[in-house]
Enzyme design. Structure first.
Site, PDB file in Angstrom:
ATOM      1  N   LYS A  22      27.003  37.997  47.125  1.00 38.90           N
ATOM      2  CA  LYS A  22      27.299  37.569  45.786  1.00 38.90           C
ATOM      3  C   LYS A  22      28.607  37.034  45.643  1.00 38.90           C
ATOM      4  CE  LYS A  22      27.947  40.740  42.681  1.00 38.90           C
ATOM      5  NZ  LYS A  22      29.156  40.374  41.594  1.00 38.90           N
ATOM      6  N   ASN A  23      29.452  37.917  46.055  1.00 41.76           N
ATOM      7  CA  ASN A  23      30.818  37.717  45.729  1.00 41.76           C
ATOM      8  C   ASN A  23      31.306  36.366  46.364  1.00 41.76           C
ATOM      9  OD1 ASN A  23      30.947  39.813  43.964  1.00 41.76           O
ATOM     10  ND2 ASN A  23      31.404  41.323  45.561  1.00 41.76           N
ATOM     11  N   ARG A  93      31.755  37.827  34.362  1.00 43.67           N
ATOM     12  CA  ARG A  93      33.281  37.598  34.434  1.00 43.67           C
ATOM     13  C   ARG A  93      33.485  36.726  35.519  1.00 43.67           C
ATOM     14  NH1 ARG A  93      36.913  38.891  37.020  1.00 43.67           N
ATOM     15  NH2 ARG A  93      39.126  39.243  36.067  1.00 43.67           N
ATOM     16  N   ILE A 124      42.830  38.971  33.430  1.00 39.96           N
ATOM     17  CA  ILE A 124      43.209  37.862  34.364  1.00 39.96           C
ATOM     18  C   ILE A 124      44.796  37.288  34.031  1.00 39.96           C
ATOM     19  CG2 ILE A 124      40.973  37.188  34.358  1.00 39.96           C
ATOM     20  CD1 ILE A 124      41.934  34.758  32.493  1.00 39.96           C
ATOM     21  N   ASP A 125      45.626  38.442  33.837  1.00 38.50           N
ATOM     22  CA  ASP A 125      47.109  38.110  33.739  1.00 38.50           C
ATOM     23  C   ASP A 125      47.648  37.631  34.988  1.00 38.50           C
ATOM     24  OD1 ASP A 125      46.500  40.625  34.422  1.00 38.50           O
ATOM     25  OD2 ASP A 125      48.721  41.253  34.205  1.00 38.50           O
ATOM     26  N   ASP A 306      33.148  48.385  45.382  1.00 35.43           N
ATOM     27  CA  ASP A 306      31.778  48.103  45.504  1.00 35.43           C
ATOM     28  C   ASP A 306      30.807  49.172  46.245  1.00 35.43           C
ATOM     29  OD1 ASP A 306      32.224  46.143  43.706  1.00 35.43           O
ATOM     30  OD2 ASP A 306      31.694  44.485  44.922  1.00 35.43           O
TER      31      ASP A 306
HETATM   32  C1  UD1 Z   1      36.958  43.115  42.586  1.00 36.50           C
HETATM   33  C2  UD1 Z   1      37.277  43.616  43.962  1.00 36.50           C
HETATM   34  C3  UD1 Z   1      36.251  42.959  44.980  1.00 36.50           C
HETATM   35  C4  UD1 Z   1      34.924  42.897  44.509  1.00 36.50           C
HETATM   36  C5  UD1 Z   1      34.863  42.320  43.181  1.00 36.50           C
HETATM   37  C6  UD1 Z   1      33.215  42.440  42.527  1.00 36.50           C
HETATM   38  C7  UD1 Z   1      39.140  44.621  44.940  1.00 36.50           C
HETATM   39  C8  UD1 Z   1      40.638  44.443  44.932  1.00 36.50           C
HETATM   40  N1  UD1 Z   1      38.536  43.487  44.258  1.00 36.50           N
HETATM   41  O1  UD1 Z   1      37.439  41.615  42.469  1.00 36.50           O
HETATM   42  O2  UD1 Z   1      36.377  43.312  46.392  1.00 36.50           O
HETATM   43  O3  UD1 Z   1      34.070  42.178  45.231  1.00 36.50           O
HETATM   44  O4  UD1 Z   1      35.537  43.013  42.101  1.00 36.50           O
HETATM   45  O5  UD1 Z   1      32.918  43.741  42.113  1.00 36.50           O
HETATM   46  O6  UD1 Z   1      38.511  45.511  45.348  1.00 36.50           O
HETATM   47  N2  UD1 Z   1      43.430  42.746  37.688  1.00 36.50           N
HETATM   48  C9  UD1 Z   1      44.612  42.632  36.798  1.00 36.50           C
HETATM   49  N3  UD1 Z   1      45.089  41.329  36.327  1.00 36.50           N
HETATM   50  C10 UD1 Z   1      44.686  40.240  36.947  1.00 36.50           C
HETATM   51  C11 UD1 Z   1      43.487  40.136  38.079  1.00 36.50           C
HETATM   52  C12 UD1 Z   1      43.128  41.440  38.382  1.00 36.50           C
HETATM   53  O7  UD1 Z   1      44.982  43.361  36.151  1.00 36.50           O
HETATM   54  O8  UD1 Z   1      44.929  38.943  36.682  1.00 36.50           O
HETATM   55  C13 UD1 Z   1      43.192  44.161  37.926  1.00 36.50           C
HETATM   56  C14 UD1 Z   1      41.752  44.200  37.576  1.00 36.50           C
HETATM   57  O9  UD1 Z   1      41.742  44.610  36.281  1.00 36.50           O
HETATM   58  C15 UD1 Z   1      41.269  45.385  38.823  1.00 36.50           C
HETATM   59  C16 UD1 Z   1      42.042  44.934  39.808  1.00 36.50           C
HETATM   60  O10 UD1 Z   1      43.076  43.935  39.675  1.00 36.50           O
HETATM   61  O11 UD1 Z   1      41.725  46.607  38.272  1.00 36.50           O
HETATM   62  C17 UD1 Z   1      41.237  44.130  40.910  1.00 36.50           C
HETATM   63  O12 UD1 Z   1      41.298  42.831  40.648  1.00 36.50           O
HETATM   64  P1  UD1 Z   1      40.267  41.682  41.301  1.00 36.50           P
HETATM   65  O13 UD1 Z   1      40.341  41.886  42.871  1.00 36.50           O
HETATM   66  O14 UD1 Z   1      40.848  40.444  40.753  1.00 36.50           O
HETATM   67  O15 UD1 Z   1      39.010  41.941  40.743  1.00 36.50           O
HETATM   68  P2  UD1 Z   1      37.804  40.937  41.238  1.00 36.50           P
HETATM   69  O16 UD1 Z   1      38.161  39.779  41.643  1.00 36.50           O
HETATM   70  O17 UD1 Z   1      37.005  41.153  40.172  1.00 36.50           O
END
Ligand code: UD1
Length: 427
Positions: A22-23, A93, A124-125, A306
């Site tokens: 999926k991811n 998202r 998404i900062d 996950d």
């Molecule tokens: C995350 C998982 C990924 C998983 C996906 C789906 C990690 C590192 N990432 O990816 O393995 O496949 O969920 O469930 O395990 N964050 C910020 N600012 C940003 C981007 C992220 O603060 O701009 C924080 C998020 O809130 C979170 C963490 O960083 O606490 C991880 O974020 P990110 O890896 O970007 O999340 P996903 O891409 O959703």
């Protein structure tokens, strides 16, 4: 409303094949925007998140044909819009993954701000800071992010504060046509990042280092459409393999790379399970009692967030106490209180879960709090005494294709059924 109902205590064993990840599929679909023409993605899971990403692409002007359930033929020749509305971003998202591709193709994009979701704020900062370094300007207006690169996207050095998967993907895609070289430092290393870089390179991009903490993107003039197979879903695989820890009989999973579950499988071995790694397959069986093992979630190659819920479900039945630390998302322990309703003994203290192993679980009516938590509750139902009814299963449909069918093929006594409105209030 549909629920999944499980009769616990029956052997669950045999072989199951996982779908594409999926991811990865969601990001590969977004990337097709950058290669005008017809790209064919094979091994795409037939899950609701993929359907939402399909809607996003169609809204932008793409056409999509589905062939043999798992093949998407995506024509992005006529993509002529660059706005993704809130109604779709709110559903998923990951639709923010179109930000980078739209910027690459049009030099502009409007994407609704993602709100909170069940497993935390998911900001998404870092995407924004990284893209700003590449010359992208941002304005926030009425809940929408307006991004534009008036002077074009320019290669730059971007150091991420955290190895964010989403930020790494958006930066990698946005910089494909940039002037010069972009370096992403502290990049995420997930296999899905490597899959995306591989497809972009097949399309004509010049990306080096994907899978390592430093990714280098040399800007190219254009991308061409390709045919690409989505990497196997390590998380779906890990979910089925975890079940072997609960039900004692061997489970073999095919269609993924066992090295993508490196630390998960090592932890299963520490818990007392036998792990046999093969070529694109793996068999796990439980040897005697389960030992408690501490776990902390971290970016890849650390223990995946996950897989946290499914592993906690197994550890809830271990002989002793362990601590699970969730470092990636807040609110990702919500399923633990549902598991406690089934007789587990889990205490949450901030981002730590203290899991005291119990001897048995009892069937109960429980509600999926999110995708992986929902799958973990179904797993718990497989070994609980009596009947477990899991509601809010739309969460499970987001990421598991034919979950119930696959469990049935392993011998589980599980059905998906529609319940009456009165019962719905109860659940
Ligand atoms: C995350 C998982 C990924 C998983 C996906 C789906 C990690 C590192 N990432 O990816 O393995 O496949 O969920 O469930 O395990 N964050 C910020 N600012 C940003 C981007 C992220 O603060 O701009 C924080 C998020 O809130 C979170 C963490 O960083 O606490 C991880 O974020 P990110 O890896 O970007 O999340 P996903 O891409 O959703």
């Amino acid at each position: 409303m549909e629920v999944i109902q499980i009769e616990g205590g029956y052997p669950v064993t045999g072989e199951v094949t996982v779908e594409g990840a999926k991811n990865s599929a969601l990001k590969l679909m977004a990337a097709t925007i950058m290669a005008p023409g017809t790209t064919t993605l094979t091994n795409v899971p037939n899950i609701s998140d993929v359907h939402v990403m399909g809607k996003v692409l169609k809204r932008l002007g793409a056409t999509i044909k589905v062939r043999d359930t798992h093949t998407l033929v995506i024509d992005t020749s006529n993509v002529d819009k660059w706005e993704t509305p809130y109604e779709l971003v709110a559903q998923m998202r990951a639709s923010t993954a179109v930000l980078g591709p739209l910027l690459a193709r049009f030099g502009k994009a409007i994407v609704a701000m993602p709100g909170g979701c069940n497993i935390g704020a998911r900001k998404i900062d870092m995407h924004i800071l990284g893209l700003e370094a590449l010359g992208v300007k941002f304005e926030i207006d009425h809940g929408n992010i307006h991004a534009s690169a008036p002077d074009g996207i320019k290669g730059a050095m971007v150091t991420l504060e955290f190895a964010s998967v989403g930020a790494t993907e958006n930066l990698m895609m946005a910089s494909v046509f940039a002037k010069g070289t972009t370096t992403i430092d502290n990049a995420a290393r997930e296999p899905e990042i490597v899959d995306l870089a591989n497809m972009l390179n097949e399309m004509g991009a010049s990306i080096k280092g994907a899978g390592s903490p430093i990714i280098e993107v040399e800007g190219v003039k254009e991308l061409h459409p390709v045919e690409h197979a989505v990497v196997g879903d390590r998380i779906e695989a890990g979910t089925f393999l975890a079940m072997a820890g609960l039900t004692k009989d061997p489970i073999t999973v095919r269609g993924f790379e066992p090295q993508h579950l490196g630390l998960v499988l090592r932890k299963y071995e520490e818990m007392g399970m036998k792990v046999e790694r093969g070529s694109r397959c793996c068999t796990v069986s439980r040897m005697g009692s389960l030992r408690p093992v501490d776990i902390q979630t971290l970016p890849y190659p650390g223990f995946p967030t996950d897989m946290q819920a499914q592993t906690m479900c197994v550890l809830a039945l271990a002989e002793g106490t362990c601590i699970i630390t969730e470092n990636i998302f807040e609110n990702r322990f919500m399923f633990a209180s549902e598991l406690n309703r089934m007789g587990a003994d889990i205490k949450i203290e901030g981002h730590h879960a203290i899991v005291h192993g119990v001897k048995t679980l009892q069937g109960a009516q429980v509600k999926s709090p999110d995708l992986r938590g929902g799958a973990a509750l179904v797993m718990a139902g497989l070994v609980a005494e009596g009947t477990t009814t899991v509601s809010a299963i739309h969460h499970i449909d987001r990421g598991y294709e034919r979950f119930v069918d696959k469990l049935q093929s392993l011998g589980a006594h599980v059905v998906r059924k529609t319940i009456e409105a009165d019962d719905e209030d109860f659940l």
